[in-house]
Design an enzyme around this catalytic site. Sequence first.
Site, mmCIF file in Angstrom:
data_model
loop_
_atom_site.group_PDB
_atom_site.id
_atom_site.type_symbol
_atom_site.label_atom_id
_atom_site.label_comp_id
_atom_site.label_asym_id
_atom_site.label_seq_id
_atom_site.Cartn_x
_atom_site.Cartn_y
_atom_site.Cartn_z
ATOM 1 C CD GLU A 46 -2.855 -0.948 2.529
ATOM 2 O OE1 GLU A 46 -2.829 0.103 3.209
ATOM 3 O OE2 GLU A 46 -3.599 -1.911 2.799
ATOM 4 N N GLY A 47 2.168 1.170 0.033
ATOM 5 C CA GLY A 47 2.994 2.362 0.198
ATOM 6 C C GLY A 47 3.162 2.774 1.641
#
EC number: 2.4.2.21
Length: 342
Positions: free
Chosen positions: A310-311
């Site tokens: 997801e970063g």
Amino acid sequence: MPALSLDRSLQARLQHLIDHKTKPLGALGQVETLALQIGLIQQTETPALINPHVLVFAGDHGIAADGVSAYPAEVTYQMVLNFMSGGAAINAFTRQNGLRLVVCDVGVRGTFESNTPEFVKFKVQPGTQNMRHQPAMSSDDTDAAMDAGRLLVDGVHHRDCNIVGFGEMGIGNTSSAALLMHRMLHIPLADCVGRGTGLTDEQLAHKLTVLTEVAARYADLTDPTAMLAAMGGFEIAAIVGGMLRAAENGMVILVDGFITTAALLVARAIDPAVLDYCVFTHQSDEAGHQLMLHHLRATPLLTLGLRLGEGTGCALAYPLVQAAVTMLTDMASFESAGVSNK
């Protein structure tokens, strides 16, 4: 347009400034190394981080039908809805640390009604083909996904963003990452394949069996874009294009975990200069990620046992990136502070 290797003519001056801050030589460790890198990327003694973004690309994988993930394929769609409603970890961490989040559907099975500045649709196809039986993506679709990444990076760059992190969502994408790592780094596949989102021993053995078959099917491929098409995913291809464009634009690139680093391996094979712009935010709990970082001679900022994607690593590490810039721009020198230097 190829990325430009960093102009290092300013390096000696930047190092002098860092060395003469009011601290023992090298006492801030990696923070100093990071400050030097950002100064070189921005070609200034007074760098600034402007309008930071995390771009999360989402896509489904046909290989998920073969039981290589602990979660069903529909979770990709459900998690994108969670991103859109603001409830995911990446939403919380970007809010906390002052980054703007943009989510991009580049290949999710399912239709989203929204199209806002925070959620954009560049859907190439509703998921990849099952690479066990045929290439995951056609050449044209791979190019289209890479172009989606370039377009989104250009869009935020035109809003004065000069630092961008990359994240992903796609059930089954650790399989693509492991295969790309295996082929790009010539590391045995068993060392590249991990538990992803939480496979049991039996499920992990099955995943390795499936991916061994896939690797054999495409063993003759040597071109990095052809490997990406055969064994990658739409979200991974978008990250490859996005990273290459960010480097062309002279932006700082925040690299997340296992999946985004696999995308970077492809980007590096296309243009090695992209590495000059990369900050490795963390070392993932996925076994293959440590091997990737070792091969790239990369020292991550954090080691927290993350395995979410997801970063999230980008958002969590961002305050350290801010600290590096603040050290260079705000911290006094021995001379300006009137402190004796040895």
